[in-house]
Structures are given as C-alpha cells and as structure tokens.
Design an enzyme around this catalytic site. Structure first.
Site, mmCIF file in Angstrom:
data_model
loop_
_atom_site.group_PDB
_atom_site.id
_atom_site.type_symbol
_atom_site.label_atom_id
_atom_site.label_comp_id
_atom_site.label_asym_id
_atom_site.label_seq_id
_atom_site.Cartn_x
_atom_site.Cartn_y
_atom_site.Cartn_z
ATOM 1 N N ASP A 197 -41.053 11.743 -4.149
ATOM 2 C CA ASP A 197 -41.503 10.150 -3.702
ATOM 3 C C ASP A 197 -42.872 10.074 -3.139
ATOM 4 O O ASP A 197 -43.433 11.220 -2.861
ATOM 5 C CB ASP A 197 -40.446 9.821 -2.417
ATOM 6 C CG ASP A 197 -40.837 8.451 -1.711
ATOM 7 O OD1 ASP A 197 -40.978 7.518 -2.522
ATOM 8 O OD2 ASP A 197 -40.861 8.319 -0.583
ATOM 9 N N ASP B 149 -34.330 7.387 -0.358
ATOM 10 C CA ASP B 149 -34.331 8.223 -1.643
ATOM 11 C C ASP B 149 -32.732 8.833 -1.759
ATOM 12 O O ASP B 149 -32.779 9.842 -2.431
ATOM 13 C CB ASP B 149 -35.218 9.091 -1.694
ATOM 14 C CG ASP B 149 -36.639 8.651 -1.542
ATOM 15 O OD1 ASP B 149 -37.064 7.621 -2.467
ATOM 16 O OD2 ASP B 149 -37.674 9.024 -0.627
ATOM 17 N N CYS C 136 0.913 -1.134 -0.003
ATOM 18 C CA CYS C 136 -0.114 -0.013 -0.040
ATOM 19 C C CYS C 136 0.861 1.195 0.022
ATOM 20 O O CYS C 136 0.563 2.274 -0.782
ATOM 21 C CB CYS C 136 -1.010 0.100 1.238
ATOM 22 S SG CYS C 136 -2.139 -1.279 1.287
ATOM 23 N N ASP D 113 -37.447 10.836 1.565
ATOM 24 C CA ASP D 113 -37.320 11.125 2.991
ATOM 25 C C ASP D 113 -36.097 11.009 3.561
ATOM 26 O O ASP D 113 -35.508 11.022 4.649
ATOM 27 C CB ASP D 113 -37.911 9.648 3.573
ATOM 28 C CG ASP D 113 -37.096 8.391 3.017
ATOM 29 O OD1 ASP D 113 -36.298 8.452 2.369
ATOM 30 O OD2 ASP D 113 -37.658 7.372 3.235
ATOM 31 N N CYS E 232 -13.884 45.287 5.054
ATOM 32 C CA CYS E 232 -14.657 45.358 3.547
ATOM 33 C C CYS E 232 -14.233 43.726 2.833
ATOM 34 O O CYS E 232 -13.292 43.157 3.514
ATOM 35 C CB CYS E 232 -14.042 46.525 2.927
ATOM 36 S SG CYS E 232 -12.334 46.544 2.496
ATOM 37 N N CYS F 98 -10.649 42.899 2.815
ATOM 38 C CA CYS F 98 -10.075 42.306 3.972
ATOM 39 C C CYS F 98 -10.248 40.633 3.900
ATOM 40 O O CYS F 98 -9.550 40.019 4.348
ATOM 41 C CB CYS F 98 -10.826 42.753 5.216
ATOM 42 S SG CYS F 98 -10.528 44.670 5.235
#
Length: 792
Positions: free
Chosen positions: A487, A691, A22, A687, A85, A88
């Site tokens: 749905d 979904d 890895c 919901d 402003c 900044c």
C-alpha cells in the site's frame, strides 16, 4: 462418517437463535450429519443436545454454521509435565482429542504446553483428567503459580552429577585398557554403584515407560528402560552363573553410563529449551507490579490490579510505564526498544500515547490510563508471540505422523536384531547388547524438537526487533514469498503532507517560506502544518500577520509588513489575471500528483512571488527496503487508491515498476488474487485496517504498525514500527528459521537412519549409542538457538 461408530453425548452451546423456527432449522441441519441421534435444541438455554459419533464435532459445528448460526468456542492453555519426546506429544494430543467437545488440539514439546479449542462452557477438569489418564500431568496455565524453571534445572543438574559420580568408577577400568592396564572392579562393587543409578536416578524412565505401556503406546522412556534393564539383567545373570572364582565381563557400566548420558542430555536440552523462550520472559519482565496513582493531588503506591481506566499515574524518570495511556502532563522521552525494537528514545509530550513496559526518560510524566491488564499492547504482544510459539508449522504435522510410528518400529527392529544375531550363531550376550544399542540410540527427541525449537527461537528474536509473527504457518510461508505488494499511504509514505518542491519568483526560497509561513499562522489545515513545520526546521522567524481571512475554496489572504498577500490554488491566480513562467513547472508537478499553492501579492502591485508543491513524503528507509527486496530476488508492486500521478511518482522514486493506482480497498484483494493465479507467492504490506481484505487474500499479510496503534490481528506478521525496512527483515528471519527447521530435520533423520543400522550391525556399543542419543537432542536445540544472533 460411519453411523455404526460409538456414539458420544454432545452438549453444543449455540448463538444467533431468535425464535422457535431457528431451533427447528438447527435440528434439521444437525440431523443431516451422519450418525446423529436424539437431537434436542432448547431455545431458552441456547443449547443443543444430541448423540453423534465421537469424531463428528467439526461436522456438527459446520452444519450449525451453514444453517446461519454459531457454536461459541473457547481456547484454553495447559501446562504439561512428564513429556520426553515427540511420541509423548502425540499421545497427549490423541487423549485430549477424545474429550467430548474438543474441536482442535496442538501440543508443543519445546514449550511443554497444549492449546485446546473446545465448546464454550465446558469444564477444564475433563481435559486435565484425560492428560492424567494418558500418563502425564497438566494444569491450567493461569490457575497456579508457574513452576520455577531454575529449581527444576537444579534438580536435574543434581541427578546428572550423582549419576556421573556413580558411573565414573565403572568406566575407569575400560579406559585403563587403552593404556595396557587390565583390571576390573569386583562384581559386588559394580552392582553397588550401578543399582542406585538404575533404579533411583533412573526411576523416572520406569515410571514414564509404565504409563506409556498402560496407555497402549511407547516413548523414549520405554526404549531407555528396556535397553538399560536388559543390560543390567544380563549382568546379574552372568554374575550369578559364573564360577566361584571366575570374573565374568559384566555390563553394569553400560546401563549406568547410558542413564547418566541420557540424564545429561535431558538437562542440556532443558537448559537450551529455556533459552528458546527467553523472548517471552523478557517481555513479561517489562510489566511492573506496582504503580504510583495520583488522586486528588495525592500520590499513592498501589498494586497494578487496583488501577482503573482514566486513573492518573505518575511515572518518574527511569521508571517503566505500568499502563497504556495518554500523556496528561509533562515532557520526556520513552525507551521502547524491547517493545517496538525502536533503538532511539521517542519524544513524549501532552497528548502522546504511552505503551506500558517502556522506560521513561529524564522527565516526570502524568499518564491517563487507557488500557489495563490483557488489553495493553504489551499483553497483546506476549499473547501473539505465545500463539506463534505454541502453533505448529504445516511440516510439523508430517513429523508428528512419523513420530507416532517411530517407537513401535524401533521395538520391532530391536527384536529383529536380537533374533538375527541369535540365528547367526552369536551368543545371547552379544545379541542382547546389540539389541540394547538399537533401543538406546533410537531416541525420537531430536525429531520432535527440530521444528518447535526453531520456531520458538525465530519468533523470539524477531519479536525483540519489533517483528511479531502471529503463527507458525505465516513463518513457514514467508520464506517462499516472490512478490511483495505495498500500500502507499502510511506504508511507504508518511501519510502527512509536506513541502516537496519550492519555486520562488523574484524572491529567494527562504523569503518564500517566511511569507507563506506568516500567512498560515494559526491555521489548522494540514497544508498549513506542512508550511509551518518546514519553517521551523529551517529556523525561520515568522513575520506578524494582520487582517487574516480565509477565502472559501481558494486559500487565505492577510497583511504582512504592509503588503497584501494571498496563498492558494490556481483560481486565485486566475482571479488576479496573473501569468507566470512557473505555470509549466506547475503542470509537471501536478502530473506527479502534487498539491500546489501559489504565493501572490495583490498590493502594492499584483505579482507572483512563488510556488509551493505539497506531497506525501517517503518514509525514511523506504528506498532501502525496496532495494533489499530486489537483492533477495523479490519483486515489488505498489497498489494505491491515490491518483496515477502521485502513485507513479512514488513508484519512480523507489524503483517500483509495477504501479497500480486508483484501486479501491475492495479491489486490492482482486489484484492480490491475480498475482497468485500467475503462480506468485504474495505478501501484502498495509496498515492492517483499510487493507484488511488484501491482507487476508495474500499468502502472507504484513501489517505496518505505528507502535501502540498497530492492528496486531489483521495479518500473519505485524511490524511494531512503521519502518519499511522491517519488511525484508521479516522475510529474512522467516527464511533463516525455515533453513534451521530443514537442517534440524535433516540431522534428526540422518542420525537415526545411520545410527540404527550401525547399532543393529553390532558396530555401536550401548554407551556410545547413549552419548550419540543425548548429543542429537542438544545439537538440534543448539542449532536453533543460533538464530538468536540474527539482526535486521
């Protein structure tokens, strides 16, 4: 990536490594990023050290992710100080972006906060040091007691009052000229009044301007400091070069009044900005600091931090619930208006969920704790609103690019104004005054506040009505929505079966419901609950039941008042060999996707007593929601996994023409993608759990919540109540907020486009320019605050 760019030492945390191979894969992946050198990946510490060009962190993270591993990131919020402003905000973003390990930065001028996403394990002291080096102050949002905004406002108010008191005598002679009176204060009096305003009350502008110059950039303070110093210096020169008895026209009043007006504008702006964050403060105020814990039958008053999960908490009438939990004992109502926007109290009994911050009604409740601290619904709501207010709408990125060039451009225009008037033959005095007017009027504050002020006000008022907008991008996109896909179950319908049709035969409806309810006593079947609920609602007393027996796959039978009755499906009818004129009606109802139950009598004589049809009832407000969307010119689609009969019945009842039935959850996203290919901007309402793919695929995902069970992170917009009418309301507040952003940006740009040329042409004196500058910022924030009057 330019390999010759200056190199930065990166120390990347890694995740997902399991073996030496890895580490090798990650090294090879990082080596492909242009400019990387001396890469070392340590499997034991799960870190990678390398030298790479300063801005290459996103590329390094992407390379690790493409290799199949992760780079853990953390998010930190800083409370900033000293910003005046948009320039900044831009400077702080650039300073933080240069800190090694920072992936993304967002600075919000209106809330004076910065959100930084960077490598896990990095020290926040580097971020604070970078902000300080840029000329501002910063602290971790949770590391110290919050500043008292009222104290800061009182100090600003005192400075404004002193500036006005000292400047007023300087203006009086000028006003007197309107009435034909010509007199002037002695030069030494003007000097004595103007000097404290210039260098004591106006010291903040010099300090901030110096920090900006030292950091190699400009801001509003630099413009004010240069402009007022030029007017003050010119006055000193004219006074010093005048004859012994001459009375020259001095400009002390212009410099002093400009500083007074700018301070007034900043004070009014601070007051208005405080109102934009009122929603957050109102939500934070819902959290009690103490609770009454019940342990071994003894009540004790404890700090909220002392509570643990599964502790029992006593909540008396009128108190706020300190925790999320389940009612363990008692009955009452809960006022959840400030949490979910629900205007009516919600009944609570044993087993019901409680949301911390709601107000208990007239009953004593014992609540078992299920969530504490940052895991409570209220804490998640606050975090969600803060995230939305801290984020930047896509249009703000364009404004930031414009603002970054604004101050240098104004300095150039002021220099050209000075040179132009001198070349035109005007005196130094006139040329300098016109250049000062250009510097004073060209404040980029309004430009920087236009978008965040509107977003803070819009998301705040939406949250008060139970609409949680997760990010500014969702807010900006929602106003363009042309199609809303719903749905069905749990979104437009209740998700619980109820009796939708009754057809008695030889008895009346009340008797049909009485006998069916009698048979269903004690049953836990969902259809039984629907029958019993209908009987309760009509106040029908149920008869005694005996010899009750479940008939597998068919229904139930039992003895009622000496009669043997059965309640079940078509198979029972066939077994008894019965026929009924109601079978035609039954076929129609089955076509609507209804579930049918026949009430039959076996003895003393076999016969059909009636037919009950069950369906998922429409939610209150579903029809109004679809009608409201239609009025807004938005098309509605229904995408359901239910059978065609049930889905079409709901579609017909609500007036939805586009109905897609028997759609698997994974295929809902494909329907959304198809609508987007047709050019529609699509909002998906579901919901938030089943979904999730469709919510993610839509331009705007709207999660339909049920108070505490809401899936807040599944979509860009979350509705705290399961009320479909909040869908058109969410799109409406988005549209109104977008309109405010457009109005603010229009006025901010027009103000500068008109004001700067007028000042350069000598048509505005510095005092008028100062008043206009102060008014611009206040008007932008005040316009945004008009959103607070919105109601669904």
């Amino acid at each position: 990536m330019n390999s010759s760019a200056p190199l930065t030492r990166f120390d990347l945390p890694l995740s997902g490594m399991t073996c030496a191979s890895c580490a090798g894969r990650i090294e090879r992946a990082l080596g492909k990023v242009a400019g990387t050198q001396t890469i070392s990946v340590n499997l034991a510490t799960e870190r990678a050290q390398l030298d790479a060009p300063a801005g290459s962190l996103p590329s390094l993270i992407a390379a690790v992710q493409q290799a199949g591993y992760g780079v853990p990131l953390q998010s930190v919020e800083l409370q900033l100080g000293g910003m005046t402003c948009a320039s900044c905000a831009g400077r702080i973003e650039r300073a933080l972006g240069k800190v090694p390990g920072v992936k993304a930065v967002s600075v919000n001028l209106a809330s004076e906060r910065a959100r930084v996403e960077w490598l896990t394990g990095s020290s926040s002291s580097a971020l604070i040091a970078a902000v300080a080096a840029a000329g501002y102050s910063a602290r971790l949002l949770d590391s110290a007691p919050p500043r008292d905004p009222q104290l800061a406002l009182r100090r600003e108010r005192l400075a404004v009052l002193l500036a006005i008191v000292l400047s007023a005598p300087l203006v009086v002679p000028m006003l007197a000229e309107w009435f034909g009176l010509h007199w002037m204060l002695p030069a030494w009096v003007q000097f004595a009044l103007a000097t404290p305003v210039q260098f004591i009350l106006g010291a903040r502008f010099y300090v901030a301007a110096w920090k900006a110059v030292r950091a190699g950039s400009g801001n509003m303070d630099l413009l004010v400091a240069l402009g007022t110093s030029a007017g003050y210096g010119l006055s000193l020169y004219l006074w010093a070069t005048a004859g012994a008895h001459a009375m020259p026209h001095l400009y002390f009043e212009a410099s002093a009044v400009v500083i007074a007006l700018v301070l007034l504008g900043k004070y009014l702006e601070s007051r208005a900005k405080r109102q934009t964050s009122a929603a957050i403060r109102a939500l934070e105020a819902l959290r009690p600091e103490r609770a009454t814990r019940l342990r071994d039958g003894v009540e004790e008053d404890v700090a909220l931090s002392s509570l643990r999960l599964d502790d029992l908490v006593v909540v008396r009438p009128g108190e706020r619930f300190p925790v999320d939990g389940l009612v363990s004992d008692g009955q009452s109502q809960a006022d959840e208006a400030l949490i979910s926007g629900e205007s009516l109290p919600v009944a609570k009994q044993v087993g019901d969920r409680i949301t911390g911050g709601a107000i208990n009604g007239d009953g004593r409740l014992i609540v078992r704790t299920t969530a504490l601290g940052s895991e409570t619904v209220l804490a998640q709501i606050i975090r969600l609103v803060e995230d939305a207010q801290a984020g930047k709408a896509p249009i703000q990125k364009l404004v930031d690019r414009v603002s970054a060039l604004f101050v240098p451009a104004v300095l150039l225009i002021a220099a050209l104004t000075l040179a132009g008037w001198l070349l035109a033959g005007a005196g130094v005095e006139q040329a300098l005054i016109n250049a000062v007017a250009v510097l004073v009027i060209a404040c980029p504050c309004a430009l920087g506040l236009a978008t965040p002020a509107a977003i803070m006000a819009g998301t705040g008022v939406a949250a008060r009505h139970g609409i949680l907008i997760k990010d500014a991008e969702a807010l900006e996109l929602a106003h363009k929505v042309s199609v809303v896909a719903f749905d069905k179950t749990g979104t437009l319908t209740s998700g619980q079966p109820s009796i939708v049709h009754l057809a008695p035969s030889s008895i009346d409806e009340a008797e049909l419901l009485r006998l069916a309810g009698g048979l269903q006593q004690g049953s836990e079947h969902p259809l039984a609950h629907a029958v019993l609920q209908a009987a309760r609602e009509q106040g029908i007393a149920l008869p005694a039941l005996s010899d009750s027996q479940a008939l597998s796959g068919r229904g139930i039978q039992g003895q009622i008042e000496g009669r043997q009755l059965l309640l079940g499906n078509q198979r029972l009818l066939d077994e008894l060999g019965l026929h009924s004129p109601l079978q035609a009606t039954a076929a129609d109802w089955e076509g609507e996707g209804r579930t049918l139950s026949w009430l039959l009598e076996r003895a003393p004589q076999p016969r059909v007593l009636g037919l009950l049809a069950f369906g998922d009832s429409l939610k209150p407000g579903a029809a109004e929601a679809i009608a409201a969307l239609r009025e807004q010119g938005i098309h509605s689609h229904l995408i359901s996994g239910d059978n065609a009969g049930s889905a079409n019945a709901v579609g017909r009842a609500l007036g939805i023409e586009q109905v897609h039935a028997q759609v698997l959850p994974a295929d809902k996203a494909a329907h959304i993608a198809a609508l987007k290919r047709e050019g529609a901007v699509v909002a998906m309402v579901g919901d938030g759990i089943n979904d999730a793919p469709a919510l993610a695929a839509a331009d705007v995902g709207i999660a339909m919540g049920g108070g505490t069970d809401v899936a807040m992170h599944a979509a860009g917009i979350t509705l705290m109540r399961g009320d479909p009418r909040l869908v058109p309301a969410a799109l409406d507040i988005s549209r109104r907020t977008w309109r405010k952003i457009q109005q603010n940006l229009f006025w901010a740009f027009v103000y500068n486009l008109v004001g700067i040329p007028l000042a350069a042409a000598g048509l505005l004196n510095p005092m008028v320019a100062g008043a206009a500058m102060a008014l611009s910022s206040v008007s932008v924030v005040s316009n945004a605050l008009l959103l607070n009057t919105w109601k669904p």
